[in-house]
Each structure stands twice: as structure tokens, then as C-alpha cells.
Design an enzyme around this catalytic site. Structure first.
Site, short mmCIF file in Angstrom:
data_model
loop_
_atom_site.label_atom_id
_atom_site.label_comp_id
_atom_site.label_asym_id
_atom_site.label_seq_id
_atom_site.Cartn_x
_atom_site.Cartn_y
_atom_site.Cartn_z
N ARG A 1 -38.16 -38.63 17.11
CA ARG A 1 -39.11 -38.67 16.01
C ARG A 1 -40.50 -38.51 16.59
NH1 ARG A 1 -41.37 -42.03 18.43
NH2 ARG A 1 -42.68 -42.49 16.66
N ASP B 1 -49.20 -36.84 11.59
CA ASP B 1 -48.06 -35.96 11.36
C ASP B 1 -48.52 -34.63 10.78
OD1 ASP B 1 -46.94 -38.84 11.25
OD2 ASP B 1 -45.24 -37.55 11.65
N LYS C 1 -48.12 -42.09 9.55
CA LYS C 1 -47.20 -43.15 9.13
C LYS C 1 -47.82 -44.04 8.05
CE LYS C 1 -43.83 -46.16 9.45
NZ LYS C 1 -42.40 -45.89 9.30
#
Lengths: 368, 368
Positions: free
Chosen positions: B53, B244, B255
Site C-alpha cells: 500500500r 495519494d 489518508k
């Protein structure tokens, strides 16, 4: 409120009139267990270990604790010792100190043989007063929820967000932040509550979700991180939280993380209300960030967590790697500028010194 | 970086050149396990189940996944199928789409027999490019930390806060948000990191704490709720987080919960930096809150949690009462106005459209 269909309060005098029963909140939501508290040591332990928690309920527990101490030994010495033991359990909530002082003022002038009965009666009275305070907050807060509902399409849910547990489990009944929600739900309004899980002790996921579910109020648990995102996307109509101590200027000390939600509400124009019964208002303090002592609790509340295992037993697991320490401040302070209003038992008021003084003139303290 | 004293990257080609190995991040911090990925299905599963991830690492895994697909069947059809399968794994991180497009542009014109080798080589190159990007971010971010250190009493720790894991485990090596921290630590600066545990998947407590600890960087895990309080009390000098996806205007998708920390940093005058390698910048989007799709992950990530049990086994426990549902948005968007600066591989720049266009002129998209 209701558990499994039956009406409960969080604390009630035992049938023999010489002990008091509580719901052990460290066991919820997976186990429902009742504890009998028979002496002041057990009362202090119940507060310290958070078998009872929530500023109002802590005050009531402390009052009963003093009554139980007077039953065992009604001397002046023991009154002092018991008061000190109870006062030392938790530093942040003002209700604890308030209840101990109120009891001491009542008991100290009485002859020792009269103290136990007076104390036990007064503790019951404080509990009943708390229920009345909470219900009044419910009535005033219901107006806020009804006003939001009136602006939404007919029947559309009013989406509330709450943090931690300022529910009936934090009080004797009704709760503070939840009282308006229960009033609205009981009045047939369509309310839905986003429940912050509220790390590190998860009082939201464990207690607020439990009590809302038991009472039939639609709700959804979210991580503490999620509220800002939901507010950005118009998913929250109203935030209502509780308070462990509110200053004379309207600064609000509440469970750690409340400040972050207040910032997000302010940034997105979401009304942010604090349910503040007057015993939780500390008129001796103006600057909450500077002057409210913040309890630092055990790092293990961050590094470990309990939950229901696959085998049906409650188990504790470690979340962090070996060797990583943790810091666990239990409360933070939301500056008054971020608070839309305080829902008190005397109505909804602006969070500032003037409004608080107008609403509670008998409690104004003159500053030199 | 180092695990148990040995240098590791998160992903590396197998000795036979036809598979790729990863650290299974779902098992950290309690178990250190290496997985061999031998086909595109396993690569897609590794991304979807978060065995790997972090936006940069996902991109590298997808590139290797396409290479493995070309090994099994280098046809046009399979290139399309494999690309679609990998693209469908996770919706928010832009690196995934970027890597798939880059690979497709390289592979589509090639004759099928040439595709596997070209793909495998290019995947390795993307991995090496990522290391270089992260290291450059580390060098630029080191300057920020050194500047703070210079303003503090000699030897006093610079206290950083980070959210989630934008560490080397989220990339191939160095990390994005952690690269400046490792550079500073390795340069002998006294840095201390407050690590948000980062519910619901606890990547902070599980991964960031693990990697900082393994590399010897002093750190303290905190609940996500605690950062605002620490900033109010001057305990945080600098926030550095990852991203991200960053828009052309500097809005930062990261997040869930990042936005709340940005609000608190802004409210307290704490510098809030985002480590943003350019592959994570999406120049096609301006308004992050409106236009970035936010992945909704399983409610079970909120209602349940895994940790190390007393018996030494990893166990999963339920946190919420039976009957309480949960909602799990995985990311939020921090508006550019709250971001002090973006630490890119080309230097630290202001989070706005003009600065991004000046720094990356080759990527400007003309809007009609």
C-alpha cells in the site's frame, strides 16, 4: 433510557439503602454487568478505572462514595480522607470537585451520627438534579434539531455527529449531548447519528453506539478521522458534544479530539453545539487552553485495545510494535470562538463570558 | 531502510527475474513475512488487500503486475485485461493509473514476444526512479527540519507529526514524508516523531512506528485525536504528511484525517508540509474536494481490529456492539490554503496552481 427494552439509569441506590449499584462501563458493549459499590474505596476505584465515567456521573458517584464513607465512619477525619481519595481519582472534570465540595459543605456542620443519612439523601438528590438538568438540555436542544429538520425536505434525516460518550451512560439518564437526540427521536423526528469511535478508549464505538442502538436511534460508527471529510461533503447537519469542563469564557474542555471536530465544523459552516449542564461550568477559569489541567492517562490505552474475540470472550490485543511508546492526553480544549452555542439547562446561549454571566448571574466571580 | 539491522526495500525482483518479492504489510508490525508474487492476479490481490500500500508502491507493484501478465500471455487482449484488473483494485491513488498508462504506452507498440522483458525492465526502472524521487524529497525536506533545529536551543529535539504511513513501506525506499526525517536523523539532527496511529487501519501505529523504530528514530504513538491538543501546547514544530493525489491547484488527498491535522496546524501556526513526488500530482484536476473519488472501504475495518494477543498470536476483535453499522471513507482532501508547502523532488514549492506549473511546466494541461 432503555437497555434490552427495560428502563435503566447508570447508578441507583441498592434496596438496603446502604450501597449503590452501577453498570460496569468497562465491560460494555460486549457484556452487561451490574456492580454493587459498598464502600468509598470501591467508589474511588470505579471512577479511576472508569467503570463509571462522564463528568456528571463521576460527580454523582463521588457523592455516593462520600455517603458510603460516612456510613463506615462519620468522623471529620474520615470526611477529609474520603474527600481527598475521591478528589484524587481524576483531575479534569469539574463535577467531581463540585460534588465533593457540595457534600462537604452539607456534612461538615452536621453531628457525625446524622451524616450518613444526610449524605445518602443528598447524593440521591444530586442524581435527580442531574436527570432534570439533562432533560432540560434535551428540551432546549430539541429545538435546534427541529429547526434543522424544518429546513430539510420533509422526512429527510437530520444527520448529527457526536464525539466520545456524552450519552446517558455519562450521566444518570438522558445524557447531555444525547438528550436532544433522544428527545428528537422520541418526538418522531428522523435523526441519524454519526458516532466517532473516539480513540483511545473507544467510548463512542463502545458506549454511544451501544446506547443509541439499545434505544433504537439510527446511527453509524466512524473513525475519528472521518468527520472532517463528511462535513466537507455536507453529510453533517449539526455537531453536538459534551463537556468535562467549560470555562467562564466558553472554552470547552472535552474528550481528546473534540477540538479537531470543532475546527472542521467551523471550516465548513456546520453548527457546533456543546451540551453544558451548569455544574460542568467552571466560573473560576477564563483561559481553557492555559488553565485546565489535562489528564495524561496510561500509554496502554493507546498501545492496546480490547474487543470481542472470535471465541466470544473479550480479549485485549497489542496494536503497536514492541519498543514503540505512546502518549495519551485524555482531553483537549476547544476555544469558545469555534463553539456555535452552549446548550445549558437554562437555554441555548452564546459561548462567551457575557452570555454565561447573564445566564448564570449567581455564579459570577469578580476578578481583581 | 533497515529492518533488524539489514537493508531492505519493500519490493524487489526475484532471483529468477520472473517474479517479484514483497514484504506482506498486512502482517506488520507483529510478523515480518515475505511474499513472492508470480502472476498478475496475485499482484492485483496484493494491492487490493493492502499487502502493498502507499501510492508510490502501488504504482511499482502494478508495473511489475503488468510485467508478470506479459510473461504469462503477451497478447494485446491480455495487456488490456491485466491493465483493467490492476486499475480496478483501488480508486484514489493516481500513481496506479500513472504506472499502468506508462507501461501500456511502452508495451502496446512492441511485438508481443518483446513485451515481458521490456515490462520487467521498465518496472525495475520505475522502482529505481521512485527511490530517487523519495531521496530528493528527503534532501529538500531536510532543509526544513534543519531550519527548525537552528531556531531551537542547541540539541533540543525537533518534534514532527506525521499521519498514516508515508514511510519507506509506502514507497520502495526512504518514503515520502519520512525521507526528510531519515535524512535528518542520519545527519545527526535530534528528531522525534509523533506518529498518529491512523485509524481505521492503524498504518501509523503498525507501520510508521515499526519502520521508525527499526531505523532507530525516536518516536511516540498518539491517538489521531491528540494532535490538535499537542499543537495547541507548542509540542509540534512541523507536520509532514504524504499524499495519494495532489491536484494542479495544490489540494492534497491523503489518508482520512489528514484534513483535521491541517486545520489544527493552520489554527496554531504550525507549518504543514506535504511530501509530494510528482507522479502523485494529478494535473487534470483542480478542485480536490469536488473531483477526487474517495474510496469507501469495508465497514469491518472500523468495527474490527487486529493485534497481538496475550498468547503471541495475531487476533482480530470486534469493537462495536452487535447491530451498529460503520462507514469507512479512506481518504480526505486538504484544501491547498491549509498547506504550507509541497516538498517535491524539485524542491519545496507553494501549494498553488502557479507554483506547480512553474515547477512542472512539462505537465501543464491547457484548460478550455
Amino acid at each position: 433510557m432503555r437497555i434490552d427494552g427495560a428502563a435503566f439509569t447508570t447508578i441507583w441506590p441498592g434496596a438496603d439503602g446502604t450501597s449503590v449499584s452501577i453498570i460496569d462501563q468497562t465491560r460494555l458493549p460486549h457484556r452487561f454487568e451490574i456492580l454493587e459499590i459498598a464502600d468509598v474505596a470501591a467508589a474511588a476505584r470505579a471512577i479511576k478505572d472508569m467503570q463509571v465515567r462522564g463528568a456528571p456521573l463521576i460527580g454523582v458517584m463521588a457523592a455516593y462514595g462520600l455517603a458510603l464513607a460516612m456510613r463506615a465512619d462519620p468522623s471529620d477525619d474520615n470526611l477529609k480522607r474520603a474527600s481527598a481519595a475521591l478528589a484524587a481519582t481524576r483531575p479534569t472534570a469539574v463535577n467531581l470537585q463540585w460534588a465533593i465540595e457540595a457534600m462537604t459543605q452539607l456534612l461538615a456542620p452536621l453531628p457525625p451520627p446524622a451524616r450518613f443519612k444526610a449524605a445518602f439523601d443528598r447524593a440521591g438528590e444530586i442524581a435527580r438534579e442531574d436527570v432534570a438538568l439533562c432533560e432540560a438540555i434535551g428540551v432546549h436542544g430539541l429545538g435546534l434539531i427541529a429547526a434543522v429538520a424544518a429546513r430539510k425536505p420533509s422526512g429527510a434525516a437530520v444527520n448529527l455527529l457526536t464525539h466520545c460518550n456524552a450519552g446517558w451512560l455519562a450521566t444518570v439518564d438522558w445524557g447531555t449531548a444525547t438528550a436532544p437526540i433522544y428527545k428528537a427521536h422520541d418526538a418522531g423526528l428522523n435523526v441519524h447519528v454519526f458516532v466517532d469511535e473516539t480513540r483511545p478508549r473507544n467510548q463512542g464505538a463502545a458506549l454511544t453506539a451501544f446506547e443509541l442502538g439499545q434505544h433504537g436511534v439510527p446511527h453509524t460508527v466512524i473513525a475519528d478521522n472521518a468527520g472532517g471529510h463528511l462535513m466537507q461533503h455536507g453529510e453533517i447537519d449539526l455537531v453536538i458534544v459534551g463537556t468535562d469542563r467549560t470555562t467562564a469564557s466558553g472554552d470547552v474542555c472535552n474528550k481528546i479530539g473534540t477540538y479537531l471536530k470543532a475546527l472542521a465544523a467551523f471550516d465548513n459552516g456546520v453548527p457546533f453545539y456543546v451540551a453544558a449542564p451548569s455544574p460542568s461550568i467552571d466560573f473560576t477559569i477564563l483561559d481553557g487552553v492555559r488553565d485546565i489541567p489535562i489528564e495524561i492517562r496510561s500509554a496502554e490505552e493507546v498501545t492496546h485495545i480490547s474487543g470481542l474475540g472470535a471465541d466470544g470472550d473479550v480479549a485485549r490485543v497489542q496494536l503497536t510494535p514492541k519498543g514503540s511508546g505512546a502518549l495519551n492526553p485524555a482531553f483537549d480544549v476547544t476555544p469558545a470562538r469555534l463553539v456555535t452555542g452552549l446548550i445549558t439547562e437554562r437555554g441555548v446561549i452564546v459561548a462567551d463570558e457575557a452570555a454565561l454571566a447573564r445566564a448564570f448571574p449567581e455564579r459570577i466571580i469578580l476578578r481583581g
